[in-house]
Design a protein around this motif. Structure first.
Motif, PDB file in Angstrom:
ATOM      1  N   VAL A   1       0.845  -1.184   0.000  1.00  0.00           N
ATOM      2  CA  VAL A   1       0.000   0.000   0.000  1.00  0.00           C
ATOM      3  C   VAL A   1       0.884   1.238   0.000  1.00  0.00           C
ATOM      4  O   VAL A   1       1.613   1.493   0.966  1.00  0.00           O
ATOM      5  N   GLU A   2       0.787   2.007  -1.093  1.00  0.00           N
ATOM      6  CA  GLU A   2       1.570   3.238  -1.203  1.00  0.00           C
ATOM      7  C   GLU A   2       0.809   4.423  -0.615  1.00  0.00           C
ATOM      8  O   GLU A   2      -0.424   4.430  -0.598  1.00  0.00           O
ATOM      9  N   SER A   3       1.543   5.404  -0.157  1.00  0.00           N
ATOM     10  CA  SER A   3       0.958   6.656   0.323  1.00  0.00           C
ATOM     11  C   SER A   3       1.996   7.760   0.172  1.00  0.00           C
ATOM     12  O   SER A   3       3.174   7.491  -0.080  1.00  0.00           O
ATOM     13  N   GLY A   4       1.530   9.000   0.314  1.00  0.00           N
ATOM     14  CA  GLY A   4       2.450  10.125   0.286  1.00  0.00           C
ATOM     15  C   GLY A   4       2.445  10.925  -0.991  1.00  0.00           C
ATOM     16  O   GLY A   4       3.133  11.945  -1.088  1.00  0.00           O
ATOM     17  N   GLY A   5       1.688  10.484  -1.981  1.00  0.00           N
ATOM     18  CA  GLY A   5       1.627  11.251  -3.217  1.00  0.00           C
ATOM     19  C   GLY A   5       0.847  12.536  -3.027  1.00  0.00           C
ATOM     20  O   GLY A   5       0.231  12.774  -1.989  1.00  0.00           O
ATOM     21  N   GLY A   6       0.891  13.380  -4.052  1.00  0.00           N
ATOM     22  CA  GLY A   6       0.157  14.630  -3.984  1.00  0.00           C
ATOM     23  C   GLY A   6       0.608  15.602  -5.034  1.00  0.00           C
ATOM     24  O   GLY A   6       1.302  15.230  -5.987  1.00  0.00           O
ATOM     25  N   LEU A   7       0.191  16.848  -4.854  1.00  0.00           N
ATOM     26  CA  LEU A   7       0.536  17.935  -5.783  1.00  0.00           C
ATOM     27  C   LEU A   7       1.632  18.785  -5.152  1.00  0.00           C
ATOM     28  O   LEU A   7       1.510  19.209  -4.000  1.00  0.00           O
ATOM     29  N   VAL A   8       2.673  19.055  -5.921  1.00  0.00           N
ATOM     30  CA  VAL A   8       3.787  19.845  -5.415  1.00  0.00           C
ATOM     31  C   VAL A   8       4.319  20.718  -6.543  1.00  0.00           C
ATOM     32  O   VAL A   8       4.207  20.351  -7.722  1.00  0.00           O
ATOM     33  N   GLN A   9       4.875  21.841  -6.181  1.00  0.00           N
ATOM     34  CA  GLN A   9       5.466  22.723  -7.196  1.00  0.00           C
ATOM     35  C   GLN A   9       6.849  22.212  -7.593  1.00  0.00           C
ATOM     36  O   GLN A   9       7.529  21.517  -6.809  1.00  0.00           O
ATOM     37  N   ALA A  10       7.249  22.556  -8.780  1.00  0.00           N
ATOM     38  CA  ALA A  10       8.586  22.189  -9.253  1.00  0.00           C
ATOM     39  C   ALA A  10       9.635  22.690  -8.257  1.00  0.00           C
ATOM     40  O   ALA A  10       9.531  23.807  -7.748  1.00  0.00           O
ATOM     41  N   GLY A  11      10.604  21.831  -7.984  1.00  0.00           N
ATOM     42  CA  GLY A  11      11.634  22.146  -7.005  1.00  0.00           C
ATOM     43  C   GLY A  11      11.315  21.654  -5.615  1.00  0.00           C
ATOM     44  O   GLY A  11      12.183  21.670  -4.729  1.00  0.00           O
ATOM     45  N   GLY A  12      10.086  21.230  -5.412  1.00  0.00           N
ATOM     46  CA  GLY A  12       9.664  20.755  -4.106  1.00  0.00           C
ATOM     47  C   GLY A  12      10.031  19.305  -3.850  1.00  0.00           C
ATOM     48  O   GLY A  12      10.704  18.665  -4.661  1.00  0.00           O
ATOM     49  N   SER A  13       9.558  18.804  -2.703  1.00  0.00           N
ATOM     50  CA  SER A  13       9.884  17.451  -2.277  1.00  0.00           C
ATOM     51  C   SER A  13       8.636  16.702  -1.828  1.00  0.00           C
ATOM     52  O   SER A  13       7.659  17.309  -1.373  1.00  0.00           O
ATOM     53  N   LEU A  14       8.703  15.401  -1.955  1.00  0.00           N
ATOM     54  CA  LEU A  14       7.683  14.499  -1.427  1.00  0.00           C
ATOM     55  C   LEU A  14       8.382  13.236  -0.951  1.00  0.00           C
ATOM     56  O   LEU A  14       9.436  12.861  -1.493  1.00  0.00           O
ATOM     57  N   ARG A  15       7.776  12.568   0.021  1.00  0.00           N
ATOM     58  CA  ARG A  15       8.270  11.263   0.438  1.00  0.00           C
ATOM     59  C   ARG A  15       7.146  10.253   0.309  1.00  0.00           C
ATOM     60  O   ARG A  15       6.112  10.394   0.954  1.00  0.00           O
ATOM     61  N   LEU A  16       7.368   9.261  -0.520  1.00  0.00           N
ATOM     62  CA  LEU A  16       6.404   8.179  -0.689  1.00  0.00           C
ATOM     63  C   LEU A  16       6.739   7.053   0.280  1.00  0.00           C
ATOM     64  O   LEU A  16       7.906   6.784   0.551  1.00  0.00           O
ATOM     65  N   SER A  17       5.692   6.402   0.756  1.00  0.00           N
ATOM     66  CA  SER A  17       5.856   5.247   1.622  1.00  0.00           C
ATOM     67  C   SER A  17       5.139   4.051   1.015  1.00  0.00           C
ATOM     68  O   SER A  17       4.121   4.213   0.339  1.00  0.00           O
ATOM     69  N   CYS A  18       5.664   2.876   1.280  1.00  0.00           N
ATOM     70  CA  CYS A  18       5.048   1.631   0.817  1.00  0.00           C
ATOM     71  C   CYS A  18       5.033   0.668   1.989  1.00  0.00           C
ATOM     72  O   CYS A  18       6.087   0.163   2.393  1.00  0.00           O
ATOM     73  N   ALA A  19       3.851   0.440   2.534  1.00  0.00           N
ATOM     74  CA  ALA A  19       3.693  -0.473   3.661  1.00  0.00           C
ATOM     75  C   ALA A  19       3.370  -1.866   3.130  1.00  0.00           C
ATOM     76  O   ALA A  19       2.441  -2.037   2.349  1.00  0.00           O
ATOM     77  N   ALA A  20       4.153  -2.834   3.579  1.00  0.00           N
ATOM     78  CA  ALA A  20       3.997  -4.204   3.100  1.00  0.00           C
ATOM     79  C   ALA A  20       3.462  -5.111   4.191  1.00  0.00           C
ATOM     80  O   ALA A  20       3.844  -4.991   5.358  1.00  0.00           O
ATOM     81  N   SER A  21       2.578  -5.994   3.791  1.00  0.00           N
ATOM     82  CA  SER A  21       2.094  -7.034   4.707  1.00  0.00           C
ATOM     83  C   SER A  21       2.358  -8.386   4.053  1.00  0.00           C
ATOM     84  O   SER A  21       2.272  -8.520   2.848  1.00  0.00           O
ATOM     85  N   GLY A  22       2.653  -9.377   4.866  1.00  0.00           N
ATOM     86  CA  GLY A  22       2.989 -10.673   4.304  1.00  0.00           C
ATOM     87  C   GLY A  22       4.464 -10.747   3.971  1.00  0.00           C
ATOM     88  O   GLY A  22       5.221  -9.781   4.141  1.00  0.00           O
ATOM     89  N   ARG A  23       4.867 -11.883   3.445  1.00  0.00           N
ATOM     90  CA  ARG A  23       6.271 -12.096   3.121  1.00  0.00           C
ATOM     91  C   ARG A  23       6.552 -11.547   1.731  1.00  0.00           C
ATOM     92  O   ARG A  23       6.156 -12.111   0.726  1.00  0.00           O
ATOM     93  N   THR A  24       7.236 -10.426   1.652  1.00  0.00           N
ATOM     94  CA  THR A  24       7.434  -9.754   0.378  1.00  0.00           C
ATOM     95  C   THR A  24       8.636 -10.268  -0.398  1.00  0.00           C
ATOM     96  O   THR A  24       8.796  -9.929  -1.555  1.00  0.00           O
TER      97      THR A  24
END
Length: 121
Positions: A5-28
């Motif tokens: 399950v990914e999260s952390g996306g969104g709208l940002v201006q050029a030059g900005g930053s975002l951090r995406l997360s990926c939460a895993a369940s089960g044996r990946t």
């Protein structure tokens, strides 16, 4: 069954930053990766990391701007994205592979649903 399950996306201006997360369940498995797909384009590799986090690899287009990392205690993989550009706009997908790490999408067995990243100019 593995779920990502990914999260952390969104709208940002050029030059900005975002951090995406990926939460895993089960044996990946071992290797994890981030891919992205822009409208009308094929899915492309962004970054990959091995189980320990000691090996990482990046697409040339994001090298020096993006950083992949993982916290195995939390079963979470991150993608820190800095100096974002409009061409980084895409749906970003987290994926798990049984290989040590990989930049090849077909070598990944499990995929998340994706999170939208939009970078405005």
């Amino acid at each position: 069954q593995v779920q990502l399950v990914e999260s952390g996306g969104g709208l940002v201006q050029a030059g900005g930053s975002l951090r995406l997360s990926c939460a895993a369940s089960g044996r990946t498995g071992t290797g994890m990766g981030w891919f992205r797909q822009a409208p009308g384009k094929e899915r492309e590799f962004v970054a990959t990391i091995n189980l320990s986090g000691g090996i990482t690899s990046y697409a040339d287009s994001v090298k020096g701007r993006f950083t992949i990392s993982r916290d195995n205690a939390k079963n979470t993989v991150y993608l820190q994205m800095n100096s974002l550009r409009p061409e980084d706009t895409a749906v970003y997908y987290c994926a798990a592979t049984p290989r040590t790490y990989s930049s090849v999408a077909r070598q990944y067995d499990y995929w998340g649903q994706g999170t939208q990243v939009t970078v405005s100019s």
